[in-house]
Structure formats: C-alpha cells, structure tokens
Enzyme design. Structure first.
Site, short mmCIF file in Angstrom:
data_model
loop_
_atom_site.label_atom_id
_atom_site.label_comp_id
_atom_site.label_asym_id
_atom_site.label_seq_id
_atom_site.Cartn_x
_atom_site.Cartn_y
_atom_site.Cartn_z
N ILE A 36 0.95 -1.21 -0.05
CA ILE A 36 0.00 0.03 0.14
C ILE A 36 0.71 1.23 0.02
CG2 ILE A 36 -1.84 1.29 1.29
CD1 ILE A 36 -2.39 -1.53 2.69
N TYR A 37 0.94 2.10 -1.05
CA TYR A 37 1.86 2.90 -1.25
C TYR A 37 1.08 4.58 -0.79
CZ TYR A 37 5.40 0.40 -3.55
OH TYR A 37 6.40 -0.55 -4.08
N PHE A 38 1.85 5.29 -0.55
CA PHE A 38 1.19 6.57 -0.16
C PHE A 38 2.07 7.77 -0.78
CE2 PHE A 38 0.24 3.87 3.15
CZ PHE A 38 -0.98 4.26 3.67
N LEU A 52 6.89 5.51 -0.31
CA LEU A 52 6.43 5.34 1.13
C LEU A 52 5.34 4.24 1.02
CD1 LEU A 52 6.89 6.01 4.10
CD2 LEU A 52 4.86 7.64 3.87
N VAL A 102 -2.54 5.27 -2.39
CA VAL A 102 -2.84 4.74 -3.71
C VAL A 102 -3.02 3.29 -3.68
CG1 VAL A 102 -1.35 4.35 -5.88
CG2 VAL A 102 -0.77 6.40 -4.37
#
Length: 181
Positions: A36-38, A52, A102
């Site tokens: 899980i990207y930010f 991240l 994202v």
C-alpha cells in the site's frame, strides 16, 4: 541500507528457475505480498523518485521508505524499513497526517537465494511476470555499489537476458496509477 537491484520482465519463468538452480540458487519460499503506497504531503513522490509503503508480507507488516534511485541503470536506492504490529492502524495514522493512499500492488513472490544475492520471481497482479535480482549493503559500503551492480549484471547475462531489458520503474509506476486514489 542500500538495495542494489535490477528488474526485468520475463515470460519464461520455468526456464529462469531452471537456470537459477543450475547456478546454485536455492528455493527459499513462495509468499503473497501487498504493498500500500502513499504519496507525500509536502512533495510529490513521483517527482522526487521516493516511495513510502506499508507491506503485508504474508501477515507480517513493514513500513518502508525508499529514497531516489542512485544510478541510471538499476533500481539501486536507500531503503529504510521497520516492522510494524498493525498495518491498519499505521495506514490510518498516515492518512490522518495527510498522506494520500494509492491503490495497492499485489503479487505472488517466489524467492531464490545464493549467498547474499536474492532472485525473486514476481507474478504481479495486472502486470505479469518479473525477475528481480538484488543484494543489500550497508550505507557505509556505498563504494561497493558499482561492483555489486556488475555482479548482478553478469548474472543477468548468464541467464541470457540483455541488460537492455532492465526496467527502472517500480510496479506502481508500471501500472501507471501512482496518482489514483
């Protein structure tokens, strides 16, 4: 830690596995990973080439920061990773701080290892099959980066894969949805 890494798209998984084993690589495990990207609060990580993420590694969770790539050939970059207890609470903290989540990247990863080199075959949802070759070094060993990159490039050549096939983009970039929430 510096992660020296090269990645290529493959379509001949069984042939690659056979060659890896011939070169002395041993199968370690097969696992599910969800990343899980930010995106940043004060800067756009697409522009700064940072990442991240929260990784679910078969039920073990990590938060990882990846710095910009360090060369024009590979995906070599600084990586700072910390094990976390609760991915949903960490996710909530990041969202409350203003980080933009994202859509996740999901993959089945098969890991092979020889010495301190890891070969991963990733079946990435929506993208297909990839081979990643990597070796990690401490920040103080940065002067060895080019030597290690050459070692990985030699291995790639031994697998009959041209260095022209190297992909520097992350799975997130390849999916083309970095900015989609």
């Amino acid at each position: 830690m510096i992660e020296v890494e090269i990645k290529v798209k493959i379509d001949n998984k069984d042939e690659i596995i056979e060659k890896l084993k011939k070169f002395g690589f041993k199968f370690i495990k097969k696992k599910f990973q969800e990343d899980i990207y930010f995106n940043g609060i004060d800067r756009d990580f697409r522009k700064t080439d940072e990442a991240l993420r929260i990784r679910d590694d078969d039920g073990t969770f990590f938060i990882t920061y990846k710095g910009p790539k360090l060369d024009n050939i590979s995906k070599t970059r600084e990586e700072i990773e910390v094990k976390i207890e609760d991915k949903e609470k960490m996710r909530l903290i990041l969202k409350k701080l203003g980080f933009k989540e994202v859509l996740p990247i999901r993959k089945i990863r098969e890991i092979y290892k020889k010495g301190d080199i890891i070969a991963s075959i990733d079946n990435v949802e929506g993208l297909g099959l990839f081979l990643e070759l990597e070796k990690s070094i401490s920040d103080s060993e940065i002067t060895k980066k080019d030597e290690i990159l050459n070692e990985l490039l030699d291995l790639l050549k031994s697998l009959n894969i041209s260095k022209d096939k190297i992909i520097r983009k992350s799975y997130l970039e390849l999916r083309g949805e970095y900015g989609k929430i």
